[in-house]
Design an enzyme around this catalytic site. Structure first.
Site, PDB file in Angstrom:
ATOM      1  N   LYS A  88       0.784  -1.227   0.000  1.00 48.86           N
ATOM      2  CA  LYS A  88       0.000   0.000   0.000  1.00 48.86           C
ATOM      3  C   LYS A  88       0.818   1.281   0.000  1.00 48.86           C
ATOM      4  O   LYS A  88       0.240   2.364  -0.136  1.00 48.86           O
ATOM      5  CB  LYS A  88      -0.958   0.016   1.199  1.00 48.86           C
ATOM      6  CG  LYS A  88      -0.272   0.094   2.553  1.00 48.86           C
ATOM      7  CD  LYS A  88      -1.305   0.237   3.664  1.00 48.86           C
ATOM      8  CE  LYS A  88      -0.643   0.527   4.992  1.00 48.86           C
ATOM      9  NZ  LYS A  88      -1.610   0.785   6.069  1.00 48.86           N
ATOM     10  N   LYS A 130      -7.649   5.905  -3.163  1.00 50.54           N
ATOM     11  CA  LYS A 130      -6.697   6.015  -4.270  1.00 50.54           C
ATOM     12  C   LYS A 130      -7.060   5.119  -5.451  1.00 50.54           C
ATOM     13  O   LYS A 130      -6.487   5.249  -6.534  1.00 50.54           O
ATOM     14  CB  LYS A 130      -5.285   5.724  -3.770  1.00 50.54           C
ATOM     15  CG  LYS A 130      -4.792   6.806  -2.811  1.00 50.54           C
ATOM     16  CD  LYS A 130      -3.516   6.424  -2.100  1.00 50.54           C
ATOM     17  CE  LYS A 130      -3.100   7.534  -1.142  1.00 50.54           C
ATOM     18  NZ  LYS A 130      -4.095   7.797  -0.074  1.00 50.54           N
ATOM     19  N   ASN A 170      -8.036   8.037   4.291  1.00 51.11           N
ATOM     20  CA  ASN A 170      -6.869   7.892   5.149  1.00 51.11           C
ATOM     21  C   ASN A 170      -7.281   7.533   6.571  1.00 51.11           C
ATOM     22  O   ASN A 170      -8.204   8.116   7.133  1.00 51.11           O
ATOM     23  CB  ASN A 170      -6.086   9.208   5.170  1.00 51.11           C
ATOM     24  CG  ASN A 170      -5.473   9.519   3.812  1.00 51.11           C
ATOM     25  OD1 ASN A 170      -4.353   9.136   3.537  1.00 51.11           O
ATOM     26  ND2 ASN A 170      -6.226  10.199   2.962  1.00 51.11           N
ATOM     27  N   ARG A 253       4.200  15.337  -4.324  1.00 55.03           N
ATOM     28  CA  ARG A 253       5.110  14.270  -4.734  1.00 55.03           C
ATOM     29  C   ARG A 253       4.534  13.510  -5.936  1.00 55.03           C
ATOM     30  O   ARG A 253       3.327  13.542  -6.174  1.00 55.03           O
ATOM     31  CB  ARG A 253       5.330  13.302  -3.577  1.00 55.03           C
ATOM     32  CG  ARG A 253       6.053  13.930  -2.388  1.00 55.03           C
ATOM     33  CD  ARG A 253       6.027  13.009  -1.184  1.00 55.03           C
ATOM     34  NE  ARG A 253       4.664  12.778  -0.722  1.00 55.03           N
ATOM     35  CZ  ARG A 253       4.365  12.069   0.366  1.00 55.03           C
ATOM     36  NH1 ARG A 253       5.321  11.523   1.072  1.00 55.03           N
ATOM     37  NH2 ARG A 253       3.107  11.913   0.735  1.00 55.03           N
ATOM     38  N   GLU A 256       0.826  11.652  -6.352  1.00 53.55           N
ATOM     39  CA  GLU A 256      -0.036  12.179  -5.297  1.00 53.55           C
ATOM     40  C   GLU A 256      -1.067  13.142  -5.884  1.00 53.55           C
ATOM     41  O   GLU A 256      -0.760  13.896  -6.796  1.00 53.55           O
ATOM     42  CB  GLU A 256       0.839  12.908  -4.268  1.00 53.55           C
ATOM     43  CG  GLU A 256       0.176  13.203  -2.952  1.00 53.55           C
ATOM     44  CD  GLU A 256       1.165  13.722  -1.920  1.00 53.55           C
ATOM     45  OE1 GLU A 256       1.087  13.297  -0.765  1.00 53.55           O
ATOM     46  OE2 GLU A 256       2.023  14.559  -2.274  1.00 53.55           O
TER      47      GLU A 256
END
Length: 324
Positions: A88, A130, A170, A253, A256
């Site tokens: 992950k 995601k 998250n 990043r 992302e």
């Protein structure tokens, strides 16, 4: 009296030594579950977990979801499988793409085939925000995994096994989360912020575990369950953890997103809404409208962290972090 979904069941959790797995198993052992099997690769983590969980109903299986034969042995006599094992970490998946595919996609296929052939009743696979319009390999492999588990309900034919997916954002304090990272480096006096506009969905481990348990109750096979959870701004999170620190903008990043999504505009056309969650329904010819009698969503709807109606304030974030 409502019967608990784990009552007198044999439950196996892949990735059972992870943050979610340990929390789920602790919750399961508070019920009259018949047996809980921890299936994972790391013998040290299993040894440490065995010292922590002193219960005669728990079993430990060393194994990898890539190993179909081992799954066939592990699934013998199992009623419910919670599939939490995955590669992950975004950067690790980008740097080791074939390994991510083997675990997250081939592993999903192995889980499906072993569950059907061993007569498992229910399988719930953990997904991620995601996987919705993915921009990195981790998200892409989890999207493929989601689609495999949804399609598995047709693949099962007349066998009893049913599959569903839970997708949430998250998790506060899970391994790899930004919370322990910020806590670790706050002594430096500076916190790196990728982009001050960045938002994320936010859920606690307890909420994640309860949502999976609820999914076991409501699933018919083929659903992707999405909870209604709050969003937070990364700057607010930094203020909650270390208000005394300076913030340094370091840029987004690779791989992302600025904002996360859990339901796309296209998915919304076959999604129904309930008071506390959404259900993305499968496109099966046999799918009955009687199965998830929720409210249809308006045209153009999408569920993204920046357009959310529910936002965590700095004080609320601080409370969540302190409870970790």
């Amino acid at each position: 009296m409502t019967v608990h979904p784990l009552s007198r069941k044999v439950v196996l959790v892949t990735g059972g030594t992870g943050s979610f797995g340990k929390k789920f198993i602790r919750k399961a052992l508070e019920t009259d579950v018949k047996k809980v099997i921890v299936f994972s690769r790391d013998e040290l983590k299993q040894y440490e977990m065995a010292q922590e969980f002193k219960d005669e109903r728990i079993r430990f299986f060393i194994g990898d979801v890539r190993d179909k034969e081992r799954l066939y042995r592990a699934f013998d006599g199992v009623d419910i499988v919670i599939h939490a094992a995955a590669m992950k970490h975004v950067e690790a998946c980008e740097y080791n793409p074939f390994e991510a595919v083997k675990t997250n996609i081939h592993g999903a296929q192995n889980i499906i085939e072993a569950a059907i052939d061993r007569g498992v009743e229910k399988v719930i696979a953990l997904s991620t925000d995601k996987a919705c319009s993915p921009v990195n390999l981790y998200g892409a492999t989890k999207l493929a995994s989601d689609k495999l588990f949804v399609a598995a309900n047709s693949y099962a034919g007349d066998k009893k096994t049913r599959f569903a997916v839970v997708r949430y954002g998250n998790v506060v304090g899970s391994r790899g989360s930004v919370v322990p990272f910020f806590q670790k480096i706050k002594e430096t006096g500076t916190l790196p912020i990728t982009d001050e506009r960045m938002t994320r969905f936010w859920i606690t481990l307890d909420q994640g575990v309860q949502f999976v348990l609820d999914g076991l109750v409501h699933m018919n096979g083929g659903e992707i369950f999405v909870p209604k959870i709050p969003s937070m701004n990364v700057v607010d999170l930094a203020k909650a953890i270390a208000p005394e620190c300076e913030m340094k903008i370091v840029g987004i990043r690779p791989g992302e997103k600025l904002h996360e999504a859990m339901i796309t505009e296209d998915d919304a056309r076959r999604t129904v809404e309930f008071d506390t969650y959404y259900v993305i329904q499968p496109e099966f010819p046999w799918w009955s409208e009687k199965k998830n009698q929720g409210r249809p969503l308006p045209d153009g709807f999408k569920y993204t962290s920046d357009l959310n109606d529910d936002w965590l304030k700095v004080e609320q974030l601080r409370e969540l972090v302190e409870k970790m």
